[in-house]
Design a protein around this motif. Structure first.
Motif, PDB file in Angstrom:
ATOM      1  N   ALA B  45      71.828  64.398  57.667  1.00  9.80           N
ATOM      2  CA  ALA B  45      70.386  64.573  57.834  1.00  9.80           C
ATOM      3  C   ALA B  45      70.075  65.820  58.645  1.00  9.80           C
ATOM      4  N   GLY B  46      70.793  65.983  59.764  1.00  2.87           N
ATOM      5  CA  GLY B  46      70.562  67.150  60.624  1.00  2.87           C
ATOM      6  C   GLY B  46      70.839  68.455  59.915  1.00  2.87           C
ATOM      7  N   CYS B  47      71.940  68.494  59.140  1.00  8.04           N
ATOM      8  CA  CYS B  47      72.296  69.719  58.427  1.00  8.04           C
ATOM      9  C   CYS B  47      71.274  70.064  57.361  1.00  8.04           C
ATOM     10  N   LEU B  48      70.823  69.047  56.606  1.00 14.42           N
ATOM     11  CA  LEU B  48      69.858  69.295  55.532  1.00 14.42           C
ATOM     12  C   LEU B  48      68.540  69.807  56.088  1.00 14.42           C
ATOM     13  N   GLU B  49      68.165  69.278  57.274  1.00 17.50           N
ATOM     14  CA  GLU B  49      66.938  69.782  57.900  1.00 17.50           C
ATOM     15  C   GLU B  49      67.042  71.266  58.202  1.00 17.50           C
ATOM     16  N   LEU B  50      68.263  71.703  58.555  1.00 13.33           N
ATOM     17  CA  LEU B  50      68.436  73.090  58.968  1.00 13.33           C
ATOM     18  C   LEU B  50      68.841  74.006  57.836  1.00 13.33           C
ATOM     19  N   GLY B  51      68.991  73.475  56.630  1.00 13.87           N
ATOM     20  CA  GLY B  51      69.193  74.331  55.466  1.00 13.87           C
ATOM     21  C   GLY B  51      70.623  74.499  55.013  1.00 13.87           C
ATOM     22  N   THR B  52      71.579  73.797  55.665  1.00  8.71           N
ATOM     23  CA  THR B  52      72.963  73.814  55.135  1.00  8.71           C
ATOM     24  C   THR B  52      73.274  72.426  54.629  1.00  8.71           C
ATOM     25  N   ASN B  53      74.569  72.175  54.405  1.00  6.21           N
ATOM     26  CA  ASN B  53      74.956  70.780  54.231  1.00  6.21           C
ATOM     27  C   ASN B  53      76.213  70.466  55.034  1.00  6.21           C
ATOM     28  N   TYR B  54      76.496  69.178  55.124  1.00  6.55           N
ATOM     29  CA  TYR B  54      77.490  68.665  56.063  1.00  6.55           C
ATOM     30  C   TYR B  54      78.893  69.092  55.685  1.00  6.55           C
ATOM     31  N   THR B  55      79.180  69.090  54.360  1.00  3.93           N
ATOM     32  CA  THR B  55      80.524  69.468  53.923  1.00  3.93           C
ATOM     33  C   THR B  55      80.826  70.917  54.291  1.00  3.93           C
ATOM     34  N   ASN B  56      79.808  71.780  54.086  1.00  2.41           N
ATOM     35  CA  ASN B  56      80.003  73.182  54.463  1.00  2.41           C
ATOM     36  C   ASN B  56      80.228  73.339  55.947  1.00  2.41           C
ATOM     37  N   MET B  57      79.467  72.570  56.723  1.00  4.48           N
ATOM     38  CA  MET B  57      79.605  72.686  58.177  1.00  4.48           C
ATOM     39  C   MET B  57      81.010  72.283  58.615  1.00  4.48           C
ATOM     40  N   LYS B  58      81.497  71.183  58.032  1.00  9.25           N
ATOM     41  CA  LYS B  58      82.856  70.736  58.370  1.00  9.25           C
ATOM     42  C   LYS B  58      83.863  71.811  58.025  1.00  9.25           C
ATOM     43  N   SER B  59      83.689  72.391  56.806  1.00 11.12           N
ATOM     44  CA  SER B  59      84.635  73.383  56.319  1.00 11.12           C
ATOM     45  C   SER B  59      84.645  74.619  57.214  1.00 11.12           C
ATOM     46  N   VAL B  60      83.431  75.078  57.583  1.00 12.23           N
ATOM     47  CA  VAL B  60      83.343  76.295  58.394  1.00 12.23           C
ATOM     48  C   VAL B  60      83.885  76.072  59.785  1.00 12.23           C
ATOM     49  N   MET B  61      83.595  74.897  60.350  1.00 12.40           N
ATOM     50  CA  MET B  61      84.081  74.624  61.708  1.00 12.40           C
ATOM     51  C   MET B  61      85.603  74.530  61.745  1.00 12.40           C
ATOM     52  N   ASP B  62      86.173  73.980  60.658  1.00  7.00           N
ATOM     53  CA  ASP B  62      87.631  73.971  60.501  1.00  7.00           C
ATOM     54  C   ASP B  62      88.190  75.376  60.512  1.00  7.00           C
ATOM     55  N   ASP B  63      87.544  76.213  59.699  1.00  6.42           N
ATOM     56  CA  ASP B  63      88.005  77.578  59.531  1.00  6.42           C
ATOM     57  C   ASP B  63      87.958  78.346  60.844  1.00  6.42           C
ATOM     58  N   VAL B  64      86.802  78.258  61.504  1.00  7.64           N
ATOM     59  CA  VAL B  64      86.599  79.047  62.720  1.00  7.64           C
ATOM     60  C   VAL B  64      87.430  78.507  63.877  1.00  7.64           C
ATOM     61  N   GLY B  65      87.637  77.207  63.896  1.00  6.01           N
ATOM     62  CA  GLY B  65      88.450  76.597  64.953  1.00  6.01           C
ATOM     63  C   GLY B  65      87.647  75.854  65.983  1.00  6.01           C
ATOM     64  N   ILE B  66      86.425  75.440  65.646  1.00  2.00           N
ATOM     65  CA  ILE B  66      85.634  74.625  66.561  1.00  2.00           C
ATOM     66  C   ILE B  66      86.003  73.165  66.313  1.00  2.00           C
ATOM     67  N   ALA B  67      86.640  72.544  67.280  1.00  2.00           N
ATOM     68  CA  ALA B  67      87.139  71.186  67.073  1.00  2.00           C
ATOM     69  C   ALA B  67      86.247  70.175  67.779  1.00  2.00           C
ATOM     70  N   ILE B  68      84.986  70.080  67.344  1.00  2.00           N
ATOM     71  CA  ILE B  68      84.078  69.085  67.929  1.00  2.00           C
ATOM     72  C   ILE B  68      84.069  67.880  67.009  1.00  2.00           C
ATOM     73  N   ASP B  69      84.249  66.694  67.573  1.00  3.99           N
ATOM     74  CA  ASP B  69      84.330  65.486  66.730  1.00  3.99           C
ATOM     75  C   ASP B  69      82.939  65.007  66.334  1.00  3.99           C
ATOM     76  N   ARG B  70      82.920  64.044  65.378  1.00  5.43           N
ATOM     77  CA  ARG B  70      81.645  63.605  64.822  1.00  5.43           C
ATOM     78  C   ARG B  70      80.723  63.008  65.879  1.00  5.43           C
ATOM     79  N   LYS B  71      81.322  62.256  66.802  1.00  8.29           N
ATOM     80  CA  LYS B  71      80.508  61.568  67.815  1.00  8.29           C
ATOM     81  C   LYS B  71      79.751  62.576  68.671  1.00  8.29           C
ATOM     82  N   THR B  72      80.479  63.580  69.194  1.00 11.71           N
ATOM     83  CA  THR B  72      79.823  64.582  70.041  1.00 11.71           C
ATOM     84  C   THR B  72      78.832  65.406  69.225  1.00 11.71           C
ATOM     85  N   LEU B  73      79.204  65.709  67.969  1.00  8.72           N
ATOM     86  CA  LEU B  73      78.307  66.498  67.115  1.00  8.72           C
ATOM     87  C   LEU B  73      76.989  65.782  66.904  1.00  8.72           C
TER      88      LEU B  73
END
Lengths: 180, 117
Positions: B45-73
């Motif tokens: 829901a949060g991602c769609l409000e901001l114009g991306t989607n969740y799968t992309n966010m997961k993928s990009v965060m993996d790539d960049v190396g930001i290891a924030i878990d779902r709970k904190t996110l």
């Protein structure tokens, strides 16, 4: 009685401190201790030793705690602690040694008055948000506040893919740049 | 939380108490599963409000190396929305480069081919 039974039937709370105790200054929550013992029976021997040797030191170090002694014939020794928020703790000291009683008194001194219950979460905060919690308008353009409706841009359909018009325009731009 | 005879009469109550304990044991596994599903819903829901989607966010965060878990996110999305918006704009910037959501594949910025590919 297992811990599971205890936790299920004897309640659960969130973490709390009486009047937010440690946040500013720390106030010792123990209000009074009562030492009940027998003057002759052997079960109170440790308690009597404690009273002779350690009690005066304890009372001197903790001036905010009222200490009561109750010598009662033919009764088991016990400690009764009462706290500033009205909570109470009772510990039977039957046949305990001096050292044991020292430790239990220390345990009572450091308790808050809340009963012992399972903690549902190990953290608590009164201020969960620093940037301000989410509202439906936080990610929207603030121009919406002073806008006069109807607005054509906001009523337009969402663009999900590039339309044919856009592609043609792009090709045109590329041609202009390459100088044809 | 039992009602009527279930809370006052032992031999009736004990059956329901045993059932409650069984449910408690089973629920420990389910709680983790349900919580994760809830966090996923909130993050989509949060991602769609901001114009991306969740799968992309997961993928990009993996790539960049930001290891924030779902709970904190999801806590960030609720209580620190501006930080979450920063992460969303990061995904929007990076998803083009990675070639998500488009037919072209990953972009060749920073890849030296010397005409061999």
């Amino acid at each position: 009685m297992t811990t599971q039974t205890w936790n299920r039937f004897w309640g659960s709370t969130f973490v709390k401190a009486p009047l937010r105790n440690g946040v500013g200054r720390y106030v010792q929550q123990l209000q009074r201790i009562t030492f009940k013992f027998c003057k002759t029976h052997g079960c109170s021997q440790g308690m009597r030793e404690y009273i002779e040797k350690e009690l005066i030191e304890f009372a001197r170090v903790n001036p905010g705690v009222v200490v009561y002694l109750k010598p009662r014939r033919h009764r088991s020794p016990c400690l009764k602690a009462e706290y500033l928020n009205g909570g109470e703790e009772y510990i039977s000291c039957h046949r305990m040694t001096n050292e044991d009683i020292v430790k239990w008194v220390e345990y009572l001194r450091t308790r808050s008055g809340y009963p012992v219950e399972r903690l549902r979460k190990y953290q608590h905060t009164d201020h969960p948000s620093i940037q301000g919690a989410w509202t439906p308008w936080i990610h929207r353009d603030p121009l919406v506040n002073i806008a006069e409706y109807p607005i054509e841009e906001l009523s337009a359909a969402f663009k999900t893919e590039k339309t044919a018009t856009d592609e043609v325009l792009e090709l045109f731009e590329k041609q202009k740049l390459s100088g044809i | 939380h039992f009602f009527g005879r279930k809370q006052n009469c032992y031999s009736i109550a004990i059956k329901y108490v045993h059932r409650a304990l069984r449910y408690g044991v089973r629920a420990r596994k389910i709680k983790k599963y349900e919580n994760r599903k809830l966090w996923d819903t909130r993050l989509t829901a949060g991602c769609l409000e901001l114009g991306t989607n969740y799968t992309n966010m997961k993928s990009v965060m993996d790539d960049v190396g930001i290891a924030i878990d779902r709970k904190t996110l999801q806590n960030m999305a609720i209580w620190e929305p501006r930080s979450f918006r920063a992460l969303a704009s990061l995904t929007k910037a990076k998803e083009e480069e990675k070639g998500l959501n488009c037919l072209g594949g990953p972009s060749s910025v920073g890849v030296v081919t010397r005409g061999m590919l």
